[in-house]
Design a protein around this motif. Structure first.
Motif, PDB file in Angstrom:
ATOM      1  N   PRO A   9       0.854  -1.168  -0.009  1.00 46.80           N
ATOM      2  CA  PRO A   9       0.114   0.153   0.113  1.00 46.80           C
ATOM      3  C   PRO A   9       0.966   1.346   0.130  1.00 46.80           C
ATOM      4  CG  PRO A   9       0.024  -0.672   2.173  1.00 46.80           C
ATOM      5  CD  PRO A   9       0.776  -1.867   1.163  1.00 46.80           C
ATOM      6  N   TYR A  10       2.101   1.121  -0.490  1.00 45.30           N
ATOM      7  CA  TYR A  10       3.235   2.411  -0.625  1.00 45.30           C
ATOM      8  C   TYR A  10       3.781   1.924  -1.702  1.00 45.30           C
ATOM      9  CZ  TYR A  10       4.954  -1.051   2.705  1.00 45.30           C
ATOM     10  OH  TYR A  10       5.240  -2.157   3.385  1.00 45.30           O
ATOM     11  N   ALA A  96      15.028  -3.712   7.048  1.00 44.16           N
ATOM     12  CA  ALA A  96      14.890  -5.409   6.944  1.00 44.16           C
ATOM     13  C   ALA A  96      15.838  -5.916   6.289  1.00 44.16           C
ATOM     14  CB  ALA A  96      13.148  -5.647   6.678  1.00 44.16           C
ATOM     15  N   SER A  97      16.479  -6.922   6.783  1.00 46.56           N
ATOM     16  CA  SER A  97      17.454  -7.567   6.001  1.00 46.56           C
ATOM     17  C   SER A  97      17.092  -9.009   6.239  1.00 46.56           C
ATOM     18  CB  SER A  97      18.825  -7.151   6.508  1.00 46.56           C
ATOM     19  OG  SER A  97      19.232  -5.853   6.434  1.00 46.56           O
ATOM     20  N   MET A  98      17.212  -9.751   5.335  1.00 43.75           N
ATOM     21  CA  MET A  98      17.104 -11.437   5.190  1.00 43.75           C
ATOM     22  C   MET A  98      18.169 -11.903   5.048  1.00 43.75           C
ATOM     23  SD  MET A  98      13.031 -11.901   3.948  1.00 43.75           S
ATOM     24  CE  MET A  98      13.268 -10.773   2.211  1.00 43.75           C
ATOM     25  N   ALA A 189       7.145 -11.495   8.041  1.00 42.80           N
ATOM     26  CA  ALA A 189       7.691 -10.606   9.207  1.00 42.80           C
ATOM     27  C   ALA A 189       8.097  -9.480   8.730  1.00 42.80           C
ATOM     28  CB  ALA A 189       8.882 -11.632   9.900  1.00 42.80           C
ATOM     29  N   VAL A 190       8.737  -9.468   7.518  1.00 43.36           N
ATOM     30  CA  VAL A 190       9.217  -8.146   6.620  1.00 43.36           C
ATOM     31  C   VAL A 190       7.981  -7.254   6.591  1.00 43.36           C
ATOM     32  CG1 VAL A 190      10.303  -6.981   4.656  1.00 43.36           C
ATOM     33  CG2 VAL A 190      11.226  -9.241   5.862  1.00 43.36           C
ATOM     34  N   VAL A 191       6.994  -7.702   6.011  1.00 48.31           N
ATOM     35  CA  VAL A 191       5.839  -6.819   5.777  1.00 48.31           C
ATOM     36  C   VAL A 191       5.097  -6.211   6.838  1.00 48.31           C
ATOM     37  CG1 VAL A 191       3.366  -6.773   4.787  1.00 48.31           C
ATOM     38  CG2 VAL A 191       5.214  -8.197   3.372  1.00 48.31           C
ATOM     39  N   GLY A 192       5.154  -6.869   7.974  1.00 49.34           N
ATOM     40  CA  GLY A 192       4.451  -6.515   9.212  1.00 49.34           C
ATOM     41  C   GLY A 192       5.631  -5.639   9.908  1.00 49.34           C
ATOM     42  N   LEU A 194       7.595  -3.566   8.558  1.00 54.67           N
ATOM     43  CA  LEU A 194       7.491  -2.258   7.733  1.00 54.67           C
ATOM     44  C   LEU A 194       6.175  -1.486   7.989  1.00 54.67           C
ATOM     45  CD1 LEU A 194       9.051  -3.095   4.134  1.00 54.67           C
ATOM     46  CD2 LEU A 194      10.261  -2.123   6.322  1.00 54.67           C
ATOM     47  N   ALA A 195       4.939  -2.276   7.964  1.00 51.42           N
ATOM     48  CA  ALA A 195       3.756  -1.629   8.422  1.00 51.42           C
ATOM     49  C   ALA A 195       3.762  -1.122   9.903  1.00 51.42           C
ATOM     50  CB  ALA A 195       2.929  -2.759   8.222  1.00 51.42           C
TER      51      ALA A 195
END
Length: 199
Positions: A9-10, A96-98, A189-192, A194-195
């Motif tokens: 959404p961004y 966020a880094s994976m 987890a990344v999406v959460g 960032l949100a």
């Protein structure tokens, strides 16, 4: 101009390197064939040179021209070192880094002080590691030790998937249900993250 996505959404900008992904792959293959991968990584990771100029003179103005005001960064492996660098700018609200290779890039290949680079970060970080990733990026490692005393330290998160190997989120065999589940959990987890942090 970098490719854009409407998946989130961004506004999402993808940067594959100077000259696009094809040029990066060709350049990488030429260097690997010549046996100088470390030199290629040094050139691509030169933050005090073309990478910083690229951000300040190209990407930031472009992002602002399409309405972006606050930023987050996501990276895997080598890209995690760029997330760390970008998150030293006040416009960034989260990184966020994976399966990060931040220690390998900054400390081993670039021969820079990892502590100093981590200390420049100004916003919450999510580090998602595999069992064979560097301990500096895991809970209790150098990154957490540095960031825990900073004002955003409580918002940082560290997740380790001990049964996964470096790179599993982008090149793991998703036919293996364990790999698919772990990759799906990592991306969620990344999406959460960032949100929760980009507001």
């Amino acid at each position: 101009r970098p490719p854009r996505s409407t998946l989130f959404p961004y506004t999402t900008l993808f940067r594959s390197g100077v000259g696009g992904l094809d040029r990066v792959v060709d350049d990488l293959q030429r260097h690997v064939g010549a046996g100088d991968l470390d030199e290629w990584i040094r050139e691509q990771s030169d933050w005090s040179g073309h990478r910083q100029i690229e951000w300040v003179e190209e990407l930031l103005p472009y992002a602002r021209s399409v309405g972006a005001e606050i930023f987050g960064a996501v990276g895997t492996c080598w890209g995690a070192s760029l997330v760390t660098r970008l998150c030293s700018y006040g416009e960034f609200k989260a990184g966020a880094s994976m399966h990060p290779a931040t220690t390998a890039i900054i400390q081993t290949i670039l021969n820079q002080d990892l502590y100093e680079i981590l200390e420049e970060v100004q916003c919450p970080q999510l580090l998602i590691t595999a069992g064979d990733d560097d301990k500096n990026e895991m809970r209790g490692g150098l990154a957490e030790k540095v960031w825990s005393v900073m004002k955003f330290g409580d918002a940082c998160d560290y997740k380790t998937y001990p049964d996964m190997v470096h790179g599993w989120t982008v090149r793991g065999d998703v036919r293996d249900q364990r790999v698919e589940n772990a990759a799906r959990a990592a991306f969620n987890a990344v999406v959460g993250f960032l949100a929760a942090n980009i507001k």
